[in-house]
Design an enzyme around this catalytic site. Sequence first.
Site, PDB file in Angstrom:
ATOM      1  N   GLU A  10       3.259  -1.683  -2.797  1.00 56.03           N
ATOM      2  CA  GLU A  10       1.881  -2.150  -2.680  1.00 56.03           C
ATOM      3  C   GLU A  10       0.984  -0.913  -2.720  1.00 56.03           C
ATOM      4  O   GLU A  10       1.054  -0.063  -1.843  1.00 56.03           O
ATOM      5  CB  GLU A  10       1.722  -2.931  -1.378  1.00 56.03           C
ATOM      6  N   SER A  11       0.169  -0.842  -3.770  1.00 56.90           N
ATOM      7  CA  SER A  11      -0.572   0.406  -4.014  1.00 56.90           C
ATOM      8  C   SER A  11      -1.566   0.728  -2.898  1.00 56.90           C
ATOM      9  O   SER A  11      -1.794   1.904  -2.587  1.00 56.90           O
ATOM     10  CB  SER A  11      -1.266   0.355  -5.371  1.00 56.90           C
ATOM     11  N   HIS A  71       9.635  -2.704 -13.750  1.00 61.22           N
ATOM     12  CA  HIS A  71      10.567  -2.024 -12.828  1.00 61.22           C
ATOM     13  C   HIS A  71      11.933  -1.804 -13.467  1.00 61.22           C
ATOM     14  O   HIS A  71      12.847  -2.598 -13.224  1.00 61.22           O
ATOM     15  CB  HIS A  71      10.799  -2.909 -11.601  1.00 61.22           C
ATOM     16  N   CYS A  89       4.916   0.167 -11.648  1.00 61.53           N
ATOM     17  CA  CYS A  89       4.144  -0.921 -11.037  1.00 61.53           C
ATOM     18  C   CYS A  89       3.075  -0.379 -10.088  1.00 61.53           C
ATOM     19  O   CYS A  89       2.086   0.184 -10.548  1.00 61.53           O
ATOM     20  CB  CYS A  89       5.093  -1.920 -10.382  1.00 61.53           C
ATOM     21  N   GLU A 115      14.133   0.200 -12.547  1.00 57.07           N
ATOM     22  CA  GLU A 115      15.094   0.535 -11.481  1.00 57.07           C
ATOM     23  C   GLU A 115      15.810  -0.711 -10.952  1.00 57.07           C
ATOM     24  O   GLU A 115      16.793  -0.596 -10.234  1.00 57.07           O
ATOM     25  CB  GLU A 115      14.397   1.289 -10.340  1.00 57.07           C
TER      26      GLU A 115
HETATM   27  N1  GLN Z   1       0.498  -5.784  -7.024  1.00 55.21           N
HETATM   28  C1  GLN Z   1       0.994  -4.585  -6.417  1.00 55.21           C
HETATM   29  C2  GLN Z   1      -0.123  -3.588  -6.143  1.00 55.21           C
HETATM   30  O1  GLN Z   1      -1.254  -3.866  -6.387  1.00 55.21           O
HETATM   31  C3  GLN Z   1       2.060  -3.940  -7.259  1.00 55.21           C
HETATM   32  C4  GLN Z   1       3.291  -4.788  -7.262  1.00 55.21           C
HETATM   33  C5  GLN Z   1       4.559  -4.032  -7.495  1.00 55.21           C
HETATM   34  O2  GLN Z   1       4.644  -2.793  -7.359  1.00 55.21           O
HETATM   35  N2  GLN Z   1       5.619  -4.748  -7.753  1.00 55.21           N
HETATM   36  O3  GLN Z   1       0.144  -2.539  -5.661  1.00 55.21           O
END
Ligand code: GLN
Length: 197
Positions: A51-52, A176, A82, A178
């Site tokens: 989650e950023s 992803h 992501c 990984e």
């Molecule tokens: N939606 C997430 C974000 O805003 C990212 C999702 C993910 O890394 N799988 O950080």
Amino acid sequence: MNPSPVIGVLALQGDVREHLIALAAADAVARPVRRPEELAEVDGLVIPGGESTTISKLAELFGLMEPLRERIAAGMPVYGTCAGLIMLADKILDPRSGQETFGGIDMIVRRNAFGRQNESFEAGVAVTGIEDGPVEGVFIRAPWVESVGAQVEVLAEHGGHIVAVRQGNALATSFHPELTGDHRIHGLFVDMVRAAS
Ligand code: GLN
């Protein structure tokens, strides 16, 4: 040329373990990075999915925001998946309040862009520089890249949207690799780190 570079995985939040395994499978020495002293010891860094907003807040809290920005600006190879792609964007179209990025890629990203249509899906993605067919892209509430500057190379698109980019030593994918057991993109990144160190 360094045959076995040391590559860190930013271990504040997200799927750290899967990246450590993929990097080791791609012949790098992989280790988690949580502190500025640990960052100083690696030749390259993966920024995982997660989650950023959380990664941004924890990076501030752990004193990593500025040291990481400096190393990226100085050319340390980085690969973001992501949420990690979001962290490498110079600009977020729809940031949460107080959300910051490390920057490094001249692009504007849209968070959760694919998520609104479809929370999570898999699709074959042809990536420039990756041979032997498309990679299996796992998209989880994934961002896409809305626009890129002239220095950015677009490596892949899905559904008309940019999902993989490279600018100099910074690589990023919306999806992803990984999570798939296909280590070709990690292999590409390990080669980038070898060439730089
Ligand atoms: N939606 C997430 C974000 O805003 C990212 C999702 C993910 O890394 N799988 O950080």
